[in-house]
Motif scaffolding. Structure first.
Motif, PDB file in Angstrom:
ATOM      1  N   ASP A 141      -8.822 -19.430   4.817  1.00 14.93           N
ATOM      2  CA  ASP A 141      -8.044 -18.214   4.642  1.00 14.93           C
ATOM      3  C   ASP A 141      -8.994 -17.029   4.474  1.00 14.93           C
ATOM      4  N   VAL A 142      -8.592 -15.877   5.021  1.00 19.66           N
ATOM      5  CA  VAL A 142      -9.466 -14.701   5.000  1.00 19.66           C
ATOM      6  C   VAL A 142      -8.662 -13.446   4.667  1.00 19.66           C
ATOM      7  N   ILE A 143      -9.404 -12.395   4.348  1.00 20.87           N
ATOM      8  CA  ILE A 143      -8.866 -11.037   4.209  1.00 20.87           C
ATOM      9  C   ILE A 143      -9.194 -10.260   5.479  1.00 20.87           C
ATOM     10  N   TYR A 144      -8.203  -9.576   6.010  1.00 18.92           N
ATOM     11  CA  TYR A 144      -8.441  -8.724   7.179  1.00 18.92           C
ATOM     12  C   TYR A 144      -8.114  -7.281   6.823  1.00 18.92           C
ATOM     13  N   LEU A 145      -9.117  -6.422   6.858  1.00 20.92           N
ATOM     14  CA  LEU A 145      -8.958  -4.998   6.612  1.00 20.92           C
ATOM     15  C   LEU A 145      -9.050  -4.274   7.959  1.00 20.92           C
ATOM     16  N   PRO A 146      -7.911  -3.858   8.537  1.00 22.32           N
ATOM     17  CA  PRO A 146      -7.940  -3.265   9.874  1.00 22.32           C
ATOM     18  C   PRO A 146      -8.465  -1.835   9.852  1.00 22.32           C
ATOM     19  N   ARG A 147      -8.983  -1.398  10.970  1.00 25.42           N
ATOM     20  CA  ARG A 147      -9.310   0.020  11.078  1.00 25.42           C
ATOM     21  C   ARG A 147      -8.000   0.818  11.115  1.00 25.42           C
ATOM     22  N   GLN A 148      -8.100   2.093  10.850  1.00 16.85           N
ATOM     23  CA  GLN A 148      -6.916   2.934  10.692  1.00 16.85           C
ATOM     24  C   GLN A 148      -6.382   3.366  12.055  1.00 16.85           C
ATOM     25  N   MET A 149      -5.741   2.406  12.766  1.00 10.13           N
ATOM     26  CA  MET A 149      -5.339   2.684  14.140  1.00 10.13           C
ATOM     27  C   MET A 149      -3.870   3.058  14.257  1.00 10.13           C
ATOM     28  N   SER A 150      -3.164   3.177  13.117  1.00 11.16           N
ATOM     29  CA  SER A 150      -1.779   3.642  13.180  1.00 11.16           C
ATOM     30  C   SER A 150      -1.460   4.395  11.903  1.00 11.16           C
TER      31      SER A 150
END
Length: 220
Positions: A141-150
């Motif tokens: 299991d992981v943490i995903y921090l997305p770039r601010q694309m929306s």
């Protein structure tokens, strides 16, 4: 899992202050009965026919059909999953936020009469996602921090847990469950609104604006 009862704003502040020596993330649920399971995981639990082939297939269909509606260009399946999740497609992602008031807002959207809940755990207790890996073939299991694309991702200060097995209930030793007492629901909801967190700020589009206006004016 550590259980904390929230019956007043002082209880909420006390619970929040106790997290300040770490890097907490938060998730609000409007019912005490909901477990920490992704949308696609719930579908798999209900019907095993919703297998990984279906999971990857609906994402490919989203990628094919969503192009006219998207401003950003997505570089991998991780980003596609994030934007699809924000717009209601069932995925293995589970939404969290860095902002406790945003989690509280989601907990206060039409809460159950028995109360609501905010889940909390420490962000760095899970490894960050390696975006060079296939999100459907994780070994942990992981943490995903997305770039601010929306605008929605940005407004909600969002990030995700992504599980190797989406059917599993998310658990972790640092996980806390803050149960909002039924007697505090109205006061808590008003407090969050007064602090400037509402549907129009969390969903910064016309849909969110109309929901905010409706909530303020219409009596059901």
């Amino acid at each position: 899992m550590k259980l904390i009862k929230i019956t007043s704003i002082d209880d909420f502040h006390e619970a929040l202050r106790a997290t300040w020596d770490g890097h907490p993330v938060f998730r609000g649920e409007n019912s005490l009965k909901y477990q920490l399971q992704s949308k696609f995981g719930r579908l798999q639990t209900k019907n095993p026919a919703n297998n990984q082939e279906i999971e990857t297939g609906i994402l490919k269909e989203f990628a094919r059909l969503s192009v006219p509606h998207l401003d950003a260009r997505f570089v991998n399946d991780w980003e596609l999953l994030a934007i699809a999740q924000h717009h209601g497609l069932p995925t293995r992602l589970l939404d969290w936020t860095l902002n406790p008031l945003i989690a509280a807002h989601f907990a206060m959207i039409e809460p159950d009469d028995n109360g609501a809940v905010i889940y909390v755990f420490q962000r760095y207790d899970l490894p960050n996602a390696d975006e060079s890996q296939d999100p459907f073939s994780l070994s942990e299991d992981v943490i995903y921090l997305p770039r601010q694309m929306s605008h929605r991702v940005m407004a909600q200060q969002g990030l995700f847990t992504v599980q190797k097995n989406p059917k599993e209930i998310f658990e972790h030793p640092s996980l806390q469950r803050w149960e909002i007492a039924p007697t505090f629901l109205i006061d808590f909801s008003v407090t969050i609104e007064t602090l400037g967190v509402n549907h129009s700020t969390v969903f910064p589009d016309l849909d969110g604006l109309c929901r905010h206006i409706r909530n303020g004016w219409i009596r059901e």
